[in-house]
Design a protein around this motif. Structure first.
Motif, PDB file in Angstrom:
ATOM      1  N   TYR A  12       3.485 -10.260  -6.310  1.00 44.70           N
ATOM      2  CA  TYR A  12       3.484  -9.041  -7.140  1.00 44.70           C
ATOM      3  C   TYR A  12       4.355  -9.198  -8.396  1.00 44.70           C
ATOM      4  N   ILE A  13       5.627  -9.444  -8.225  1.00 43.70           N
ATOM      5  CA  ILE A  13       6.522  -9.447  -9.394  1.00 43.70           C
ATOM      6  C   ILE A  13       6.302 -10.703 -10.239  1.00 43.70           C
ATOM      7  N   SER A  37      -0.082 -13.519  -0.538  1.00 48.65           N
ATOM      8  CA  SER A  37      -0.780 -13.201  -1.795  1.00 48.65           C
ATOM      9  C   SER A  37      -2.176 -13.804  -1.756  1.00 48.65           C
ATOM     10  N   ALA A 183       2.225  -1.424 -12.400  1.00 49.52           N
ATOM     11  CA  ALA A 183       1.315  -2.559 -12.527  1.00 49.52           C
ATOM     12  C   ALA A 183       1.146  -2.879 -14.004  1.00 49.52           C
ATOM     13  N   GLU A 191       0.282  -4.496  -7.290  1.00 44.28           N
ATOM     14  CA  GLU A 191       0.808  -4.767  -5.950  1.00 44.28           C
ATOM     15  C   GLU A 191      -0.315  -4.562  -4.931  1.00 44.28           C
ATOM     16  N   ASP A 192      -0.482  -5.537  -4.022  1.00 39.22           N
ATOM     17  CA  ASP A 192      -1.592  -5.504  -3.059  1.00 39.22           C
ATOM     18  C   ASP A 192      -1.056  -5.805  -1.668  1.00 39.22           C
ATOM     19  N   PRO A 193      -0.328  -4.839  -1.066  1.00 42.20           N
ATOM     20  CA  PRO A 193       0.291  -5.130   0.233  1.00 42.20           C
ATOM     21  C   PRO A 193      -0.742  -5.360   1.316  1.00 42.20           C
ATOM     22  N   PRO A 202       3.177   2.099  -3.233  1.00 40.41           N
ATOM     23  CA  PRO A 202       1.864   1.647  -2.781  1.00 40.41           C
ATOM     24  C   PRO A 202       1.254   2.545  -1.705  1.00 40.41           C
ATOM     25  N   VAL A 236       7.369  -2.678 -13.147  1.00 38.52           N
ATOM     26  CA  VAL A 236       7.341  -4.136 -12.928  1.00 38.52           C
ATOM     27  C   VAL A 236       7.286  -4.908 -14.249  1.00 38.52           C
ATOM     28  N   SER A 325       0.269   2.228 -12.044  1.00 37.43           N
ATOM     29  CA  SER A 325      -0.058   2.002 -10.626  1.00 37.43           C
ATOM     30  C   SER A 325      -1.435   2.579 -10.321  1.00 37.43           C
TER      31      SER A 325
END
Ligand code: NAD
Ligand code: WQD
Length: 337
Positions: A12-13, A37, A183, A191-193, A202, A236, A325
């Protein structure tokens, strides 16, 4: 052109920082083992990036793989994001966290030294402040770990301080991130948890988009204005710019540093819910449930040292964090899949 190696680059970051570093004129080489990821991030980055996306699939704990990456690309500096980051999981699987977060850092530093690369920016966390007794948090506040994840960040900082003390050629920057959210403004990366999100934004995003029914608010009896937890949410892309500033400082001046990367502004859970509803135009139903064990009431940064040492400060507000986001969540309701 200065080459910078990003570990955990598909995360993500790091993925956002990749674009910021390229925009600032650095050649970036990414390393990731996709432990948390998706390789699809790289295709999205290729659409957005001003230069080629150079990537090596490797595990930062694997000495031979990392040696090969260094021999091939000869980086001048490393930005080390690769780590596991789920607090709850670190309590149930401490060895996995110590192996990956500490083993990965030590291995990366050993390989760096062997290749004469001695500048590193490290992803630390506001978690090193434990339960704060004074706000805002300055870098000289007491530190402590309340879980194995936090312990790996405290130890990581200590390892880097010890390296600098042993050999001044080491230049290290530990960046204590507060709560990264939002984002890239394109809505193409975010971010894609995996599984149920642990973190607030999220989760809220998945409620707004209809993937989840309601947010559970973990307690409304904290000593805060509305009783819900207060945090320093940081966009971010502002955080990404903080890495560019830290790297520039390491390349331009001798010495090492440890700085907060936050906005200095605290918002409650309900502030964030309302801001997200406004940004998305969707309702975010919630219910109040018990406190989450280990949570602190409030936590926000004093960002003055980063301004002084790095000439960096956060620019993007909560409305923008929620809007960006939401663009990502709305356009990619299932994340990168
Ligand atoms: P993330 O999980 O999205 O990114 C981490 C990346 O590292 C993933 O792509 C993962 O596949 C990779 N990785 C993990 N172990 C690896 C290994 N052994 N070899 C190669 N790659 C590996 O997490 P993030 O939110 O982008 O966090 C990045 C860093 O920032 C982490 O060190 C995290 O602890 C730290 N941090 C995150 C937050 C936050 O709230 N997101 C806050 C403070 C600090
Ligand atoms: C924010 C607020 C929750 C989820 C964690 C890690 C920390 C750092 C950042 C890496 C709190 C509340 C949350 C939910 C809720 N990570 N909440 N319902 O706890 O500040 O920090 O991520 O270094 O180490 O501990 O962030 O987003 O989990 O929670 O009410 O479903 O939202 O209680 O007040 P936190 P968070």
């Amino acid at each position: 052109m200065t080459t910078v190696l990003l570990t955990g680059a598909a995360g993500y970051i790091a993925s956002h920082t990749w674009l910021a570093l390229q925009a600032a004129g650095y050649r970036v080489v990414g390393v990731d083992n996709f432990a948390n990821s998706s390789p699809r991030v790289l295709e999205r980055l290729a659409e957005l990036a001003p230069a080629a996306i150079e990537f090596e699939q490797a595990d930062v704990c694997d000495t031979a793989q990392m040696d090969a990456v260094f021999a091939r690309h000869r980086p001048a500096a490393v930005v080390h994001f690769a780590a596991f980051k789920a607090v709850g999981e670190s309590v149930s699987q401490p060895l996995a966290y110590y192996r990956n977060n500490i083993g990965g850092l030590v291995n990366t530093c050993e390989v760096m030294k062997r290749h004469g690369c001695m500048r590193i920016v490290f992803s630390s966390s506001a978690t090193v402040y434990g339960s704060p007794d004074q706000l805002p948090l300055r870098e000289d506040a007491p530190t402590s770990a309340t879980n194995p994840y936090g312990a790996t960040k405290l130890m990581g900082e200590q390892i880097l301080r010890d390296l600098g003390a042993a050999e001044p050629a080491w230049q290290t920057a530990s960046l204590r991130y507060f709560n990264p959210v939002g984002a890239h403004e394109s809505g193409r990366i975010g971010e894609d948890p995996r599984g149920t999100p642990n973190n607030l934004m999220p989760y809220v995003a998945q409620v707004a988009v209809g993937r989840r029914a309601a947010l559970s608010v973990f307690g409304n009896d904290y000593p805060t204005p509305d009783g819900t937890g207060v945090r320093d949410y940081i966009h971010v892309m502002d955080l990404a710019e903080g890495h560019v500033a830290a790297l520039r400082r390491l390349l331009d001046q001798p010495g090492s540093l440890t700085v907060n990367v936050g906005t200095g502004q605290g918002y409650s859970v309900l502030d964030l819910v309302r801001a997200y509803e406004a940004a998305s135009g969707r309702p975010v139903p919630y219910e109040i449930v018990a406190r989450r064990p280990g949570d602190v009431a409030a936590c926000w940064a004093d960002p003055a040292l980063a301004r002084e040492l790095l000439g960096w400060e956060a620019k993007l507000d909560l409305a923008r964090m929620c809007a960006d986001s939401w663009r990502w969540q709305h356009d990619n309701p299932q994340g990168f899949n």
